[in-house]
Scaffold this motif. Structure first.
Motif, PDB file in Angstrom:
ATOM      1  N   ASP A   1      91.936 -35.133 -54.274  1.00 53.30           N
ATOM      2  CA  ASP A   1      91.776 -35.001 -52.823  1.00 53.30           C
ATOM      3  C   ASP A   1      92.543 -36.081 -52.064  1.00 53.30           C
ATOM      4  OD1 ASP A   1      90.083 -32.772 -53.007  1.00 53.30           O
ATOM      5  OD2 ASP A   1      88.350 -34.053 -53.384  1.00 53.30           O
ATOM      6  N   ILE A   2      92.834 -37.177 -52.747  1.00 54.03           N
ATOM      7  CA  ILE A   2      93.587 -38.279 -52.138  1.00 54.03           C
ATOM      8  C   ILE A   2      94.908 -38.419 -52.894  1.00 54.03           C
ATOM      9  CG2 ILE A   2      93.593 -40.736 -51.579  1.00 54.03           C
ATOM     10  CD1 ILE A   2      90.534 -40.649 -51.677  1.00 54.03           C
ATOM     11  N   HIS A   3      96.004 -38.107 -52.206  1.00 50.75           N
ATOM     12  CA  HIS A   3      97.303 -38.048 -52.885  1.00 50.75           C
ATOM     13  C   HIS A   3      98.033 -39.381 -52.759  1.00 50.75           C
ATOM     14  CE1 HIS A   3      96.548 -33.813 -53.352  1.00 50.75           C
ATOM     15  NE2 HIS A   3      96.369 -33.698 -52.043  1.00 50.75           N
ATOM     16  N   THR A   4      97.598 -40.328 -53.575  1.00 51.00           N
ATOM     17  CA  THR A   4      98.227 -41.643 -53.607  1.00 51.00           C
ATOM     18  C   THR A   4      98.690 -41.940 -55.034  1.00 51.00           C
ATOM     19  OG1 THR A   4      96.111 -42.762 -54.035  1.00 51.00           O
ATOM     20  CG2 THR A   4      96.792 -42.506 -51.731  1.00 51.00           C
ATOM     21  N   VAL A   5      99.631 -42.841 -55.121  1.00 49.97           N
ATOM     22  CA  VAL A   5     100.144 -43.262 -56.431  1.00 49.97           C
ATOM     23  C   VAL A   5     100.433 -44.753 -56.368  1.00 49.97           C
ATOM     24  CG1 VAL A   5     102.490 -42.577 -55.741  1.00 49.97           C
ATOM     25  CG2 VAL A   5     101.961 -42.907 -58.154  1.00 49.97           C
ATOM     26  N   SER A   6     100.058 -45.475 -57.404  1.00 47.67           N
ATOM     27  CA  SER A   6     100.301 -46.915 -57.432  1.00 47.67           C
ATOM     28  C   SER A   6     101.801 -47.183 -57.473  1.00 47.67           C
ATOM     29  CB  SER A   6      99.623 -47.551 -58.651  1.00 47.67           C
ATOM     30  OG  SER A   6     100.219 -47.089 -59.853  1.00 47.67           O
ATOM     31  N   ALA A   7     102.216 -48.313 -56.942  1.00 49.70           N
ATOM     32  CA  ALA A   7     103.634 -48.656 -56.886  1.00 49.70           C
ATOM     33  C   ALA A   7     104.284 -48.717 -58.273  1.00 49.70           C
ATOM     34  CB  ALA A   7     103.825 -49.976 -56.144  1.00 49.70           C
ATOM     35  N   PRO A   8     103.648 -49.368 -59.270  1.00 47.84           N
ATOM     36  CA  PRO A   8     104.281 -49.387 -60.609  1.00 47.84           C
ATOM     37  C   PRO A   8     104.487 -47.988 -61.187  1.00 47.84           C
ATOM     38  CG  PRO A   8     102.560 -51.049 -60.477  1.00 47.84           C
ATOM     39  CD  PRO A   8     102.436 -50.221 -59.247  1.00 47.84           C
ATOM     40  N   LEU A   9     103.483 -47.107 -61.017  1.00 52.22           N
ATOM     41  CA  LEU A   9     103.608 -45.744 -61.535  1.00 52.22           C
ATOM     42  C   LEU A   9     104.696 -44.980 -60.780  1.00 52.22           C
ATOM     43  CD1 LEU A   9     102.638 -43.548 -63.440  1.00 52.22           C
ATOM     44  CD2 LEU A   9     100.868 -42.947 -61.773  1.00 52.22           C
ATOM     45  N   CYS A  10     104.815 -45.237 -59.496  1.00 53.02           N
ATOM     46  CA  CYS A  10     105.838 -44.586 -58.682  1.00 53.02           C
ATOM     47  C   CYS A  10     107.236 -44.968 -59.163  1.00 53.02           C
ATOM     48  CB  CYS A  10     105.657 -44.966 -57.212  1.00 53.02           C
ATOM     49  SG  CYS A  10     106.800 -44.137 -56.075  1.00 53.02           S
ATOM     50  N   PHE A  11     107.462 -46.252 -59.383  1.00 49.41           N
ATOM     51  CA  PHE A  11     108.777 -46.699 -59.851  1.00 49.41           C
ATOM     52  C   PHE A  11     109.043 -46.233 -61.281  1.00 49.41           C
ATOM     53  CE2 PHE A  11     108.018 -50.010 -56.516  1.00 49.41           C
ATOM     54  CZ  PHE A  11     109.076 -49.622 -55.697  1.00 49.41           C
ATOM     55  N   LEU A  12     107.992 -46.132 -62.091  1.00 51.04           N
ATOM     56  CA  LEU A  12     108.153 -45.614 -63.452  1.00 51.04           C
ATOM     57  C   LEU A  12     108.577 -44.142 -63.416  1.00 51.04           C
ATOM     58  CD1 LEU A  12     107.872 -46.176 -66.502  1.00 51.04           C
ATOM     59  CD2 LEU A  12     105.486 -45.388 -66.318  1.00 51.04           C
ATOM     60  N   GLN A  13     107.963 -43.372 -62.521  1.00 50.28           N
ATOM     61  CA  GLN A  13     108.346 -41.970 -62.391  1.00 50.28           C
ATOM     62  C   GLN A  13     109.784 -41.846 -61.888  1.00 50.28           C
ATOM     63  OE1 GLN A  13     106.473 -39.376 -59.362  1.00 50.28           O
ATOM     64  NE2 GLN A  13     106.143 -37.903 -61.017  1.00 50.28           N
ATOM     65  N   ASN A  14     110.164 -42.675 -60.905  1.00 50.82           N
ATOM     66  CA  ASN A  14     111.553 -42.708 -60.447  1.00 50.82           C
ATOM     67  C   ASN A  14     112.506 -42.899 -61.612  1.00 50.82           C
ATOM     68  OD1 ASN A  14     111.246 -42.341 -57.699  1.00 50.82           O
ATOM     69  ND2 ASN A  14     111.130 -44.509 -57.229  1.00 50.82           N
TER      70      ASN A  14
ATOM     71  N   ASP B   1     117.979 -54.846 -44.542  1.00 49.08           N
ATOM     72  CA  ASP B   1     119.226 -54.188 -44.928  1.00 49.08           C
ATOM     73  C   ASP B   1     119.170 -53.695 -46.383  1.00 49.08           C
ATOM     74  OD1 ASP B   1     122.003 -53.448 -44.604  1.00 49.08           O
ATOM     75  OD2 ASP B   1     122.470 -55.154 -45.900  1.00 49.08           O
ATOM     76  N   THR B   2     119.596 -52.453 -46.587  1.00 42.24           N
ATOM     77  CA  THR B   2     119.586 -51.859 -47.935  1.00 42.24           C
ATOM     78  C   THR B   2     121.013 -51.511 -48.382  1.00 42.24           C
ATOM     79  OG1 THR B   2     119.219 -49.646 -46.981  1.00 42.24           O
ATOM     80  CG2 THR B   2     117.270 -50.910 -47.644  1.00 42.24           C
ATOM     81  N   SER B   3     121.979 -52.271 -47.906  1.00 44.57           N
ATOM     82  CA  SER B   3     123.380 -51.988 -48.240  1.00 44.57           C
ATOM     83  C   SER B   3     123.624 -52.025 -49.742  1.00 44.57           C
ATOM     84  CB  SER B   3     124.309 -52.986 -47.553  1.00 44.57           C
ATOM     85  OG  SER B   3     124.197 -52.880 -46.150  1.00 44.57           O
ATOM     86  N   VAL B   4     123.012 -53.004 -50.416  1.00 42.22           N
ATOM     87  CA  VAL B   4     123.204 -53.127 -51.871  1.00 42.22           C
ATOM     88  C   VAL B   4     122.678 -51.881 -52.571  1.00 42.22           C
ATOM     89  CG1 VAL B   4     122.573 -54.440 -53.933  1.00 42.22           C
ATOM     90  CG2 VAL B   4     123.123 -55.637 -51.816  1.00 42.22           C
ATOM     91  N   ASN B   5     121.480 -51.438 -52.167  1.00 44.72           N
ATOM     92  CA  ASN B   5     120.906 -50.226 -52.765  1.00 44.72           C
ATOM     93  C   ASN B   5     121.776 -49.003 -52.497  1.00 44.72           C
ATOM     94  OD1 ASN B   5     118.621 -52.170 -51.917  1.00 44.72           O
ATOM     95  ND2 ASN B   5     117.625 -50.880 -53.455  1.00 44.72           N
ATOM     96  N   ASN B   6     122.275 -48.888 -51.269  1.00 42.34           N
ATOM     97  CA  ASN B   6     123.079 -47.725 -50.898  1.00 42.34           C
ATOM     98  C   ASN B   6     124.418 -47.698 -51.638  1.00 42.34           C
ATOM     99  OD1 ASN B   6     121.108 -46.868 -49.087  1.00 42.34           O
ATOM    100  ND2 ASN B   6     121.987 -48.017 -47.389  1.00 42.34           N
ATOM    101  N   VAL B   7     125.073 -48.868 -51.732  1.00 41.68           N
ATOM    102  CA  VAL B   7     126.352 -48.940 -52.451  1.00 41.68           C
ATOM    103  C   VAL B   7     126.133 -48.655 -53.936  1.00 41.68           C
ATOM    104  CG1 VAL B   7     128.213 -50.472 -53.183  1.00 41.68           C
ATOM    105  CG2 VAL B   7     127.447 -50.492 -50.805  1.00 41.68           C
ATOM    106  N   TYR B   8     125.083 -49.259 -54.487  1.00 39.16           N
ATOM    107  CA  TYR B   8     124.797 -49.023 -55.911  1.00 39.16           C
ATOM    108  C   TYR B   8     124.458 -47.552 -56.156  1.00 39.16           C
ATOM    109  CZ  TYR B   8     122.854 -49.297 -60.560  1.00 39.16           C
ATOM    110  OH  TYR B   8     122.609 -49.091 -61.901  1.00 39.16           O
ATOM    111  N   GLY B   9     123.703 -46.951 -55.237  1.00 37.51           N
ATOM    112  CA  GLY B   9     123.364 -45.540 -55.376  1.00 37.51           C
ATOM    113  C   GLY B   9     124.592 -44.657 -55.354  1.00 37.51           C
TER     114      GLY B   9
ATOM    115  N   THR C   1     115.970 -49.147 -60.440  1.00 37.00           N
ATOM    116  CA  THR C   1     114.532 -49.395 -60.280  1.00 37.00           C
ATOM    117  C   THR C   1     114.258 -50.841 -59.924  1.00 37.00           C
ATOM    118  OG1 THR C   1     114.105 -47.661 -61.933  1.00 37.00           O
ATOM    119  CG2 THR C   1     112.284 -49.132 -61.397  1.00 37.00           C
ATOM    120  N   SER C   2     115.021 -51.759 -60.514  1.00 43.54           N
ATOM    121  CA  SER C   2     114.845 -53.186 -60.204  1.00 43.54           C
ATOM    122  C   SER C   2     115.193 -53.473 -58.747  1.00 43.54           C
ATOM    123  CB  SER C   2     115.731 -54.038 -61.125  1.00 43.54           C
ATOM    124  OG  SER C   2     115.381 -53.848 -62.474  1.00 43.54           O
TER     125      SER C   2
END
Length: 308
Positions: A86-99, A188-196, A158-159
């Motif tokens: 009923d509550i659609h939440t996910v812990s941050a570690p599990l979220c990054f693991l799924q990613n 700023d997420t330039s590093v993430n965007n360039v790496y992506g 992920t890091s």
């Protein structure tokens, strides 16, 4: 807007209340997961247990089926829990693991399809030299590149994402998506965007260029070769092209949804499109290759009827 903080959980806002229909959805998703695991696992066992299938083409297929198991297992158990919750939440570690698992799955899929196209290129364009060109060392290198490159790229991705300071924790998806997390960043997420962009080019466009090159060479041989050569090329390349087209369409749906505003589409349709690349390929590939590859089909029939 939340203040800059280390988010401990994420809210998956794409879920909506279906009442008692959630149990029907659960049964449908569970049946689909059982079908995926059963069909892919059967083909992995068939290829591994039969020496006649220990050829490069079938070994790359086995790698493909293993990847389908990894990708579907990174999604379906999570979906099943969320459907009943009923509550659609996910812990941050599990979220990054799924990613990590889902993006690894996508990268391995493209590189595996590229390795398969290279194998077909050698088999069709250099049939007499195939065994000397497709050596054990070359096969090992192809497998290493197929699995290690996405693994290393996804570790870095992920890091970078997990170290961001976030100003929100709402993801408009039914599962965790890296780009959705990056959009929540405060700074700023330039590093993430360039790496992506770089990693996407390496994982998607480089394999597609290799596949395009090999098929241009295969087509040239087909047009100048005998009828038997053309028939061989069609029978071995058609399933591969169909699999590539299916997965590319799913990836295109997913990238379009992540980059552009799709709020004008019905919520159910957006959910289906976002799940397409993760659900249809694991169902599609076993049926496609199991039905088209005569060796696999004959061995599967003998196993099934032997137990009846």
């Amino acid at each position: 807007m939340m203040n800059s903080t280390n988010v401990s959980y994420f809210i998956l806002s794409a879920y909506f209340d279906t009442g008692l229909f959630k149990y029907l959805c659960f049964m449908i998703v569970m049946s689909l997961y059982v079908l995926i695991v059963g069909s892919n696992l059967l083909l992995v066992v068939v290829i591994c247990m039969n020496r006649s299938l220990h050829e490069p083409m079938y070994l790359f297929l086995c790698s493909l089926f293993v990847n389908e198991l990894v990708g579907s297992s990174g999604l379906f158990p999570f979906l099943l829990v969320q459907i009943l919750s009923d509550i659609h939440t996910v812990s941050a570690p599990l979220c990054f693991l799924q990613n990590f698992f889902l993006y690894c799955y996508g990268g391995v899929e493209y590189l595996n399809l590229a390795a398969m196209s290279y194998d077909r290129y050698l088999a069709i364009c250099y049939p007499l030299q195939y065994n000397t060109r497709m050596t054990f060392n070359r096969i090992t290198v192809l497998f290493a590149v197929t699995w290690l490159c996405p693994f290393l790229l996804c570790v870095v991705m992920t890091s970078l994402s997990s170290s961001l300071q976030l100003c929100g924790n709402i993801i408009d998806k039914v599962y965790c998506d890296n780009y959705s997390v990056v959009k929540l960043a405060c700074y700023d997420t330039s590093v993430n965007n360039v790496y992506g962009l770089v990693s996407t080019s390496l994982i998607i466009f480089c394999p597609l260029i290799l596949i395009f090159y090999t098929y241009m060479k295969i087509l040239r041989v087909c047009f100048s070769g005998s009828k038997q050569t053309r028939q061989k090329a069609v029978s071995t390349c058609t399933p591969h092209l169909a699999s590539l087209l299916n997965f590319s369409c799913g990836a295109c749906f997913e990238i379009s949804q992540s980059r552009f505003n799709m709020n004008n589409l019905p919520n159910t349709l957006r959910i289906v499109l976002s799940l397409y690349w993760l659900t249809c390929q694991p169902v599609f590939n076993p049926l496609l290759y199991g039905l088209n590859m005569s060796k696999i089909r004959i061995i599967c029939k003998s196993l099934v009827f032997a137990k009846m």
